[in-house]
Design a protein around this motif. Structure first.
Motif, PDB file in Angstrom:
ATOM      1  N   SER A   1      -7.152   9.281  -6.594  1.00 25.47           N
ATOM      2  CA  SER A   1      -5.977   9.108  -7.452  1.00 25.47           C
ATOM      3  C   SER A   1      -6.378   9.222  -8.924  1.00 25.47           C
ATOM      4  O   SER A   1      -7.527   9.448  -9.262  1.00 25.47           O
ATOM      5  CB  SER A   1      -5.328   7.745  -7.190  1.00 25.47           C
TER       6      SER A   1
ATOM      7  N   ARG B   1      -8.747  -0.645   3.089  1.00 24.17           N
ATOM      8  CA  ARG B   1      -7.400  -0.077   3.121  1.00 24.17           C
ATOM      9  C   ARG B   1      -6.905   0.234   1.715  1.00 24.17           C
ATOM     10  O   ARG B   1      -6.253   1.262   1.489  1.00 24.17           O
ATOM     11  CB  ARG B   1      -6.445  -1.034   3.838  1.00 24.17           C
TER      12      ARG B   1
ATOM     13  N   ASP C   1      -8.700   3.377   0.496  1.00 22.07           N
ATOM     14  CA  ASP C   1      -8.160   4.624   1.041  1.00 22.07           C
ATOM     15  C   ASP C   1      -7.006   5.153   0.199  1.00 22.07           C
ATOM     16  O   ASP C   1      -6.831   6.365   0.052  1.00 22.07           O
ATOM     17  CB  ASP C   1      -7.692   4.403   2.480  1.00 22.07           C
ATOM     18  N   VAL C   2      -6.209   4.246  -0.370  1.00 19.71           N
ATOM     19  CA  VAL C   2      -5.081   4.655  -1.215  1.00 19.71           C
ATOM     20  C   VAL C   2      -5.560   5.103  -2.590  1.00 19.71           C
ATOM     21  O   VAL C   2      -5.043   6.073  -3.164  1.00 19.71           O
ATOM     22  CB  VAL C   2      -4.070   3.504  -1.348  1.00 19.71           C
TER      23      VAL C   2
ATOM     24  N   ALA D   1       0.822   3.959  -3.046  1.00 16.96           N
ATOM     25  CA  ALA D   1       0.572   5.379  -2.799  1.00 16.96           C
ATOM     26  C   ALA D   1       1.683   6.240  -3.381  1.00 16.96           C
ATOM     27  O   ALA D   1       1.425   7.303  -3.961  1.00 16.96           O
ATOM     28  CB  ALA D   1       0.431   5.625  -1.300  1.00 16.96           C
ATOM     29  N   GLU D   2       2.922   5.769  -3.261  1.00 16.35           N
ATOM     30  CA  GLU D   2       4.042   6.522  -3.809  1.00 16.35           C
ATOM     31  C   GLU D   2       3.966   6.577  -5.333  1.00 16.35           C
ATOM     32  O   GLU D   2       4.191   7.629  -5.938  1.00 16.35           O
ATOM     33  CB  GLU D   2       5.360   5.875  -3.361  1.00 16.35           C
TER      34      GLU D   2
ATOM     35  N   LEU E   1       0.829  -1.201   0.000  1.00 14.62           N
ATOM     36  CA  LEU E   1       0.000   0.000   0.000  1.00 14.62           C
ATOM     37  C   LEU E   1       0.868   1.257   0.000  1.00 14.62           C
ATOM     38  O   LEU E   1       0.544   2.246  -0.679  1.00 14.62           O
ATOM     39  CB  LEU E   1      -0.941  -0.001   1.200  1.00 14.62           C
ATOM     40  N   ARG E   2       1.968   1.244   0.745  1.00  7.38           N
ATOM     41  CA  ARG E   2       2.875   2.401   0.736  1.00  7.38           C
ATOM     42  C   ARG E   2       3.495   2.574  -0.646  1.00  7.38           C
ATOM     43  O   ARG E   2       3.603   3.699  -1.155  1.00  7.38           O
ATOM     44  CB  ARG E   2       3.968   2.221   1.796  1.00  7.38           C
TER      45      ARG E   2
ATOM     46  N   LEU F   1       1.302   6.376  -7.180  1.00  7.05           N
ATOM     47  CA  LEU F   1       0.151   7.183  -7.592  1.00  7.05           C
ATOM     48  C   LEU F   1       0.299   8.658  -7.238  1.00  7.05           C
ATOM     49  O   LEU F   1      -0.534   9.475  -7.648  1.00  7.05           O
ATOM     50  CB  LEU F   1      -1.122   6.631  -6.960  1.00  7.05           C
ATOM     51  N   SER F   2       1.330   8.997  -6.475  1.00  5.24           N
ATOM     52  CA  SER F   2       1.493  10.405  -6.082  1.00  5.24           C
ATOM     53  C   SER F   2       1.792  11.305  -7.268  1.00  5.24           C
ATOM     54  O   SER F   2       1.583  12.511  -7.217  1.00  5.24           O
ATOM     55  CB  SER F   2       2.599  10.520  -5.026  1.00  5.24           C
TER      56      SER F   2
END
Length: 309
Positions: free
Chosen positions: A196, A188, A191-192, A151-152, A147-148, A154-155
């Motif tokens: 996006s 979870r 949430d990410v 998220a990175e 997940l981390r 998709l940033s």
């Protein structure tokens, strides 16, 4: 003359799932020739003249994770992809084995037991592959580390947005027994993804075509090419059958993504209008179809690249 409401699509993808090949061409359930069905799907793709940017296989490529099964699927798929000048994107499924999957289908990637998560870019369209498998089990999970990482990735938005490809789709199943093998703790992941640039989520696992939304994002599940679930089964039951195989076509436009189910069953044609006649009829009706839009200078097309986690 007037323009059609939509131009040509920016990208075209082929979405196949759950091939379940066996080593040495062995049949599933001693009767289902999964290899022949895959070959039939690929032959239909070749004959259609479609020019996809990529072929995406959303998991359960091999029924028992056998080396020879991966060699057999590669031998069928890769020559067609080369002839179409299309990328092949492989996704892990719960029947797959990570070590054999990497060794046979991703020979340039270092060996290991970590999830097979990838980022492929198709000239501005990003495809993120998320490995939802849990070795030794059939349900799906996504770890904190994944997940981390997601998220990175998709940033930074992609010029044409992102398609997320995984095996266990984050959707309710209409078959009650499927709750035992579903993707767990889906909130979870939501949430990410929420907010996006992910424009579509594609998956497999269920062995029937279905559509939903998740975290506000359209979800498309491709039916299997090997065998499928009979949704006319009495409520509460499950009944797989050798029929209704198919795959999906995905057309990516500027402001929408279209998913179309392509069945493998053939029927007698009622009429055939070829491309030249279609164009002539459109022009006679006063309609022109513009080409796909070009990416703006601020978001130029990029060379194909692969980022491997």
């Amino acid at each position: 003359m007037r323009y059609a409401e939509y131009p040509k699509p920016e990208r075209v993808l082929l979405h196949l799932s759950d091939t379940h090949l066996r080593a040495h061409g062995a049949p599933l359930y001693d009767s289902v020739d999964s290899e022949a069905y895959l070959a039939r799907a690929l032959a239909a793709i070749s004959a259609s003249g479609v020019k996809p940017d990529a072929l995406i296989f959303t998991g359960d490529l091999a029924d028992h994770g056998e080396d020879d099964a991966y060699d057999r699927i590669a031998a069928l798929v890769e020559p067609l992809a080369a002839s179409l000048d299309a990328r092949v994107i492989w996704v892990m499924g719960n029947h797959d084995d990570r070590a054999a999957f990497r060794a046979r289908l991703l020979p340039g990637e270092a060996a290991g037991d970590a999830p097979v998560d990838r980022v492929d870019e198709l000239d501005g369209l990003r495809v993120i592959t998320l490995d939802t498998t849990v070795p030794g089990h059939h349900h799906g999970e996504v770890t904190d580390a994944q997940l981390r990482w997601l998220a990175e990735e998709l940033s930074t938005p992609a010029p044409l947005g992102t398609i997320l490809a995984l095996h266990h789709p984050p959707v309710p199943s209409v078959l009650e027994l499927a709750a035992s093998v579903e993707l767990r703790e889906q909130r979870r992941l939501g949430d990410v993804l929420r907010g996006s640039d992910v424009r579509a989520i594609i998956g497999g696992h269920l062995h029937y075509s279905t559509f939903a939304t998740f975290a506000g994002i359209p979800v498309s599940v491709a039916s299997a090419t090997c065998y499928t679930q009979d949704l006319t089964v009495p409520v509460g039951g499950t009944r797989p059958h050798d029929g209704a195989q198919g795959f999906n076509l995905i057309h990516v436009y500027d402001d929408t993504v279209v998913h179309s189910v392509v069945p493998l069953d053939t029927a007698a044609p009622l009429q055939f209008v070829d491309a030249a006649e279609s164009l002539a009829r459109l022009r006679a009706a006063g309609i022109e179809t513009p080409a796909a839009r070009a990416l703006t200078p601020s978001s130029p097309p990029t060379a194909p690249m692969t980022a491997i986690r």
